[in-house]
Design an enzyme around this catalytic site. Structure first.
Site, PDB file in Angstrom:
ATOM      1  N   CYS A   1      -7.638   3.449  -0.883  1.00 24.14           N
ATOM      2  CA  CYS A   1      -6.543   2.852  -0.138  1.00 24.14           C
ATOM      3  C   CYS A   1      -5.241   3.457  -0.657  1.00 24.14           C
ATOM      4  O   CYS A   1      -4.244   2.768  -0.842  1.00 24.14           O
ATOM      5  CB  CYS A   1      -6.549   1.339  -0.249  1.00 24.14           C
ATOM      6  SG  CYS A   1      -6.868   0.732  -1.901  1.00 24.14           S
ATOM      7  N   GLY A   2      -5.276   4.743  -0.912  1.00 23.21           N
ATOM      8  CA  GLY A   2      -4.061   5.440  -1.341  1.00 23.21           C
ATOM      9  C   GLY A   2      -3.596   4.950  -2.695  1.00 23.21           C
ATOM     10  O   GLY A   2      -4.408   4.692  -3.586  1.00 23.21           O
TER      11      GLY A   2
END
Lengths: 137, 286
Positions: B88-89
């Protein structure tokens, strides 16, 4: 026709009810209390019990309320409910199992906090069962 | 130089990855919608319980509830909320960095770290932090039972004097494209002081103080529920955005590789033609 007022029932998850109503009977901490239009400003704690509502137009509805708070002011009633179900939404078997679990916990625990919690759980479960069996009383 | 076979194999592998990231993007989008609804539909209750608390605090007058008591701060608890999963980055890292910055202040031993979610647990666990309390998993959607357990423990820590102050660090959901790591104070509860004139003539049953006492734990629990919901919505949106970016990257990589593959194929054809032509020329002359 009796005067109506706005009733809003909120739970931590979502808004459950937002309707014009003629009367509300709620399970107050000190006993059931009725609210009609133009009630004096009031804040009270609610305990598990049956919430009976007469909608504007005369239809009545009953709910199993698991405790919360009621605020009445300026012809508007707001209930902050911990949880609330209509009889059709209650899973009787689950409620009965929950009651049984709570009873068991009450039998073999000693801590004061746990007793309180188990008693609260028992009250909620029994209330759900009760509202199903006698929704219209 | 890579052979055309190798490049074709790479294209296929990138395509597989792209399918996965695409699927993850769509799953995250669906989960985001649910958790976003959850954040918005829970707002009326949160706003109302806050207003009621202020009203009661004002009405009860001199409230001496222990959760209100502001003590000199010797030990602090920091609740750090991030996600269970990666991909998720920089979502988890942003929260962790912010937590480390906050905890630079003062000795390590003066902090009771309360990690929520698997990633934060792993990160600080590996670095030898002792946890005041922990929720090892946050789950996919808001879980009232977990919020309840956390609220109870935090209140207990504050009441028995283990800590003098509790803050929550989480990611606020602003919009799908924008999130903000934020720290908010949880305990002691600061009742916003409303003007005396604003308190209407309410009837309190049984009494303002008694209602106040039952309301307060629910208020704390609700605050936690809200920040968990915000964090989950942020997590899903971060995952959706980063998986979307990964899908786009895969598309670029594929188009570049296809270009290279075509060039090699063309070069081979050209070489073959010129060999044939060269061969034919040679035969003509002889």
């Amino acid at each position: 026709m009796p005067e109506s007022f706005q009733l809003t029932v909120l739970t931590p998850v979502r808004t459950l009810l937002d309707e014009r109503v003629e009367s509300v009977v709620a399970p107050g901490a000190e006993g059931y209390l009725g609210v009609l239009a133009n009630h004096a400003p009031l804040i009270t704690a609610l305990i598990p019990g049956k919430l009976a509502v007469r909608l504007a137009g005369g239809e009545t509805r009953a709910f199993a309320l698991s405790g919360g708070f009621l605020e009445v002011s300026a012809n508007r009633a707001v209930i902050l409910a911990d949880a609330m179900e209509e009889p059709g939404q209650i899973d009787v078997e689950r409620a009965k199992r929950a009651a049984e679990r709570a009873r068991e916990r009450l039998r073999d625990i000693h801590g004061k906090l746990d007793v309180e919690r188990a008693e609260a759980a028992l009250a909620r479960a029994l209330n759900r069962v009760k509202v199903i069996s006698e929704p219209r009383e | 130089m890579a052979t055309i076979k190798q490049i074709r194999r790479r294209i296929r592998s990138v395509k597989n990855t792209q399918q996965i990231t695409k699927a993850m993007e769509m799953v995250a989008a669906a989960k985001l919608r649910r958790s976003q609804d959850r954040v918005t539909s829970a707002r009326p209750y949160a706003a109302r319980i806050g207003a009621m608390l202020e009203n009661l605090a004002a009405a009860a007058g001199d409230v001496s509830h222990p959760l209100f008591e502001v003590r000199p701060v010797r030990r602090r608890a920091l609740v750090v909320i991030a996600s269970d999963k990666g991909l998720c980055g920089s979502f988890n890292m942003n929260v962790i960095r912010a937590a480390e910055r906050i905890m630079e202040e003062g000795e390590r031993s003066s902090w009771d770290l309360v990690p929520v979610g698997r990633r934060v647990n792993q990160y600080f666990g590996k670095r030898g932090w002792a946890f005041g309390y922990t929720l090892p998993e946050l789950g996919d959607q808001v879980d009232a039972a977990r919020a309840h357990a956390l609220a109870q423990e935090l209140v207990a820590m504050q009441l028995r004097g283990q800590v003098d102050r509790v803050d929550i660090l989480f990611t606020r959901f602003v919009s799908t494209m924008s999130r903000r790591v934020e720290s908010v104070p949880l305990l002691p509860v600061a009742a916003g002081h409303i003007d005396g004139g604003a308190v209407k003539e309410y009837i309190y049953e049984p009494s303002a103080e008694a209602i106040f006492r039952t309301l307060l734990p629910r208020y704390v629990e609700n605050r936690i529920l809200q920040v968990m919901a915000e964090s989950l919505a942020s997590e899903h949106s971060a995952r959706m955005v980063s998986m979307g970016a990964a899908t786009n990257n895969a598309r670029d990589v594929i188009s570049n590789l296809t270009l290279v593959a075509n060039k090699i194929r063309q070069a081979a054809i050209t070489r073959e033609i010129s060999e044939i032509v060269g061969g034919a020329d040679g035969q003509k002359r002889s």
